[in-house]
Motif scaffolding. Structure first.
Motif, PDB file in Angstrom:
ATOM      1  N   LEU A   1       0.455  -1.653  -0.699  1.00 47.13           N
ATOM      2  CA  LEU A   1      -0.438   0.195   0.344  1.00 47.13           C
ATOM      3  C   LEU A   1       0.598   0.830  -0.120  1.00 47.13           C
ATOM      4  CD1 LEU A   1      -2.607  -1.491   2.721  1.00 47.13           C
ATOM      5  CD2 LEU A   1      -3.153  -0.374   0.310  1.00 47.13           C
ATOM      6  N   LYS A   2       2.133   0.630  -0.245  1.00 50.03           N
ATOM      7  CA  LYS A   2       3.683   1.848  -0.036  1.00 50.03           C
ATOM      8  C   LYS A   2       2.542   3.466   1.409  1.00 50.03           C
ATOM      9  CE  LYS A   2       3.652   2.004  -4.980  1.00 50.03           C
ATOM     10  NZ  LYS A   2       3.572   0.632  -5.076  1.00 50.03           N
ATOM     11  N   LYS A   3       2.359   2.652   2.294  1.00 50.77           N
ATOM     12  CA  LYS A   3       3.095   2.725   3.777  1.00 50.77           C
ATOM     13  C   LYS A   3       4.207   2.978   4.000  1.00 50.77           C
ATOM     14  CE  LYS A   3      -1.900   3.191   4.025  1.00 50.77           C
ATOM     15  NZ  LYS A   3      -2.660   4.152   3.558  1.00 50.77           N
ATOM     16  N   PRO A   4       4.106   3.755   5.221  1.00 52.32           N
ATOM     17  CA  PRO A   4       6.016   4.321   5.732  1.00 52.32           C
ATOM     18  C   PRO A   4       5.957   2.887   6.238  1.00 52.32           C
ATOM     19  CG  PRO A   4       4.634   6.118   5.820  1.00 52.32           C
ATOM     20  CD  PRO A   4       3.636   5.247   5.335  1.00 52.32           C
ATOM     21  N   HIS A   5       6.932   2.294   6.954  1.00 50.72           N
ATOM     22  CA  HIS A   5       7.367   1.464   7.726  1.00 50.72           C
ATOM     23  C   HIS A   5       6.772   1.545   9.307  1.00 50.72           C
ATOM     24  CE1 HIS A   5       9.525  -2.093   8.825  1.00 50.72           C
ATOM     25  NE2 HIS A   5      10.048  -1.401  10.354  1.00 50.72           N
ATOM     26  N   GLY A   6       6.328   0.588   9.731  1.00 52.76           N
ATOM     27  CA  GLY A   6       5.642   0.862  11.063  1.00 52.76           C
ATOM     28  C   GLY A   6       3.895   1.488  11.178  1.00 52.76           C
ATOM     29  N   TRP A   7       3.511   1.757  10.222  1.00 56.39           N
ATOM     30  CA  TRP A   7       2.262   2.330   9.485  1.00 56.39           C
ATOM     31  C   TRP A   7       1.388   1.902  10.482  1.00 56.39           C
ATOM     32  CZ3 TRP A   7      -2.972   2.464   8.261  1.00 56.39           C
ATOM     33  CH2 TRP A   7      -3.431   3.448   8.060  1.00 56.39           C
ATOM     34  N   LEU A   8       1.253   0.363  10.019  1.00 57.18           N
ATOM     35  CA  LEU A   8       0.036  -0.499  10.701  1.00 57.18           C
ATOM     36  C   LEU A   8      -0.039  -0.513  12.472  1.00 57.18           C
ATOM     37  CD1 LEU A   8      -1.075  -3.672   8.393  1.00 57.18           C
ATOM     38  CD2 LEU A   8      -2.313  -1.806   9.150  1.00 57.18           C
ATOM     39  N   ASP A   9       1.107  -0.108  12.840  1.00 58.00           N
ATOM     40  CA  ASP A   9       1.354  -0.087  14.667  1.00 58.00           C
ATOM     41  C   ASP A   9       0.755   1.027  15.719  1.00 58.00           C
ATOM     42  OD1 ASP A   9       2.835  -2.759  13.951  1.00 58.00           O
ATOM     43  OD2 ASP A   9       5.174  -2.496  14.104  1.00 58.00           O
ATOM     44  N   GLN A  10       1.108   1.994  14.350  1.00 60.21           N
ATOM     45  CA  GLN A  10       0.893   2.980  15.009  1.00 60.21           C
ATOM     46  C   GLN A  10      -0.861   3.818  15.010  1.00 60.21           C
ATOM     47  OE1 GLN A  10       3.014   6.454  13.020  1.00 60.21           O
ATOM     48  NE2 GLN A  10       4.986   4.902  13.304  1.00 60.21           N
ATOM     49  N   ALA A  11      -1.630   3.684  16.272  1.00 55.92           N
ATOM     50  CA  ALA A  11      -2.985   4.640  16.343  1.00 55.92           C
ATOM     51  C   ALA A  11      -3.214   5.690  15.135  1.00 55.92           C
ATOM     52  CB  ALA A  11      -3.590   4.867  17.456  1.00 55.92           C
ATOM     53  N   HIS A  12      -3.805   5.858  14.619  1.00 51.54           N
ATOM     54  CA  HIS A  12      -4.391   7.386  13.240  1.00 51.54           C
ATOM     55  C   HIS A  12      -5.454   7.630  13.952  1.00 51.54           C
ATOM     56  CE1 HIS A  12      -0.629   6.038  11.447  1.00 51.54           C
ATOM     57  NE2 HIS A  12      -0.663   4.808  11.129  1.00 51.54           N
ATOM     58  N   GLY A  13      -5.575   8.932  14.489  1.00 47.24           N
ATOM     59  CA  GLY A  13      -7.293   8.233  14.852  1.00 47.24           C
ATOM     60  C   GLY A  13      -7.896   8.458  16.369  1.00 47.24           C
ATOM     61  N   ALA A  14      -9.289   8.803  16.344  1.00 43.07           N
ATOM     62  CA  ALA A  14      -9.452   7.849  17.134  1.00 43.07           C
ATOM     63  C   ALA A  14     -10.165   6.587  17.821  1.00 43.07           C
ATOM     64  CB  ALA A  14     -10.726   8.402  17.443  1.00 43.07           C
ATOM     65  N   VAL A  15      -9.211   6.304  18.596  1.00 48.67           N
ATOM     66  CA  VAL A  15      -9.747   4.830  18.625  1.00 48.67           C
ATOM     67  C   VAL A  15      -9.849   4.168  19.669  1.00 48.67           C
ATOM     68  CG1 VAL A  15      -8.232   2.037  18.354  1.00 48.67           C
ATOM     69  CG2 VAL A  15      -7.367   4.202  16.977  1.00 48.67           C
ATOM     70  N   ARG A  16     -11.166   3.450  20.087  1.00 49.17           N
ATOM     71  CA  ARG A  16     -11.841   3.153  21.359  1.00 49.17           C
ATOM     72  C   ARG A  16     -10.907   2.013  22.318  1.00 49.17           C
ATOM     73  NH1 ARG A  16     -17.581   1.134  20.597  1.00 49.17           N
ATOM     74  NH2 ARG A  16     -17.101   0.628  22.943  1.00 49.17           N
ATOM     75  N   GLU A  17     -10.330   2.747  23.037  1.00 47.40           N
ATOM     76  CA  GLU A  17      -9.606   1.545  24.303  1.00 47.40           C
ATOM     77  C   GLU A  17     -10.418   0.198  24.089  1.00 47.40           C
ATOM     78  OE1 GLU A  17      -6.759   1.642  25.155  1.00 47.40           O
ATOM     79  OE2 GLU A  17      -6.306   3.269  24.718  1.00 47.40           O
ATOM     80  N   ASP A  18     -12.200   0.473  24.659  1.00 46.72           N
ATOM     81  CA  ASP A  18     -12.496  -1.444  24.889  1.00 46.72           C
ATOM     82  C   ASP A  18     -12.937  -1.707  23.531  1.00 46.72           C
ATOM     83  OD1 ASP A  18     -14.355   0.657  24.270  1.00 46.72           O
ATOM     84  OD2 ASP A  18     -15.640  -0.072  26.033  1.00 46.72           O
ATOM     85  N   SER A  19     -12.758  -1.545  21.924  1.00 48.51           N
ATOM     86  CA  SER A  19     -13.300  -1.921  21.162  1.00 48.51           C
ATOM     87  C   SER A  19     -13.612  -3.177  20.656  1.00 48.51           C
ATOM     88  CB  SER A  19     -12.767  -1.724  19.583  1.00 48.51           C
ATOM     89  OG  SER A  19     -10.982  -1.917  19.945  1.00 48.51           O
TER      90      SER A  19
END
Length: 123
Positions: free
Chosen positions: A62-80
């Motif tokens: 997807l041509k995303k930076p290395h580690g992109w999937l490991d970082q929260a992007h925007g609001a994420v509910r902790e209890d999801s």
């Protein structure tokens, strides 16, 4: 929040935003079977975590930076994930099926459900 939850949330976001919610299209794009990818969103007993190798492969394709999937992007509910796993089994299965649907199908189903609820309330 655990890295498995962050990766799962980010993957759902990618599928929704870049593949119009179409899990099968995303799967073909990265060269994985749709059933393999859907296990990332299955109920807790069958849920697969997204490993580092797979995460890096997805990022590269997807041509995303290395580690992109490991970082929260925007609001994420902790209890999801926790909330999901406290649901009855049939509700978990329904939620997993819902997530596997393309975004356009989910929109149509929302309209059908809203109509059914309005009709039921009138009675």
């Amino acid at each position: 929040m655990e890295i498995s939850q962050i990766r799962r949330h980010n993957l759902r976001r990618i599928i929704d935003e870049e593949f119009n919610g179409n899990l099968a299209e995303f799967s073909r794009f990265i060269g994985k079977d749709p059933s393999y990818i859907s296990r990332y969103f299955s109920n807790k007993n069958q849920m697969r975590n997204i490993g580092s190798t797979t995460a890096r492969t997805i990022e590269q394709r997807l041509k995303k930076p290395h580690g992109w999937l490991d970082q929260a992007h925007g609001a994420v509910r902790e209890d999801s994930d926790t909330t999901y796993h406290t649901l009855p089994k049939d509700a978990q299965n329904l939620a997993a099926a819902w997530q596997a649907l393309p975004k356009a199908y989910r929109e149509v189903l929302k309209e059908v459900i809203d109509t059914l609820l309005k009709t039921t309330r009138k009675r």
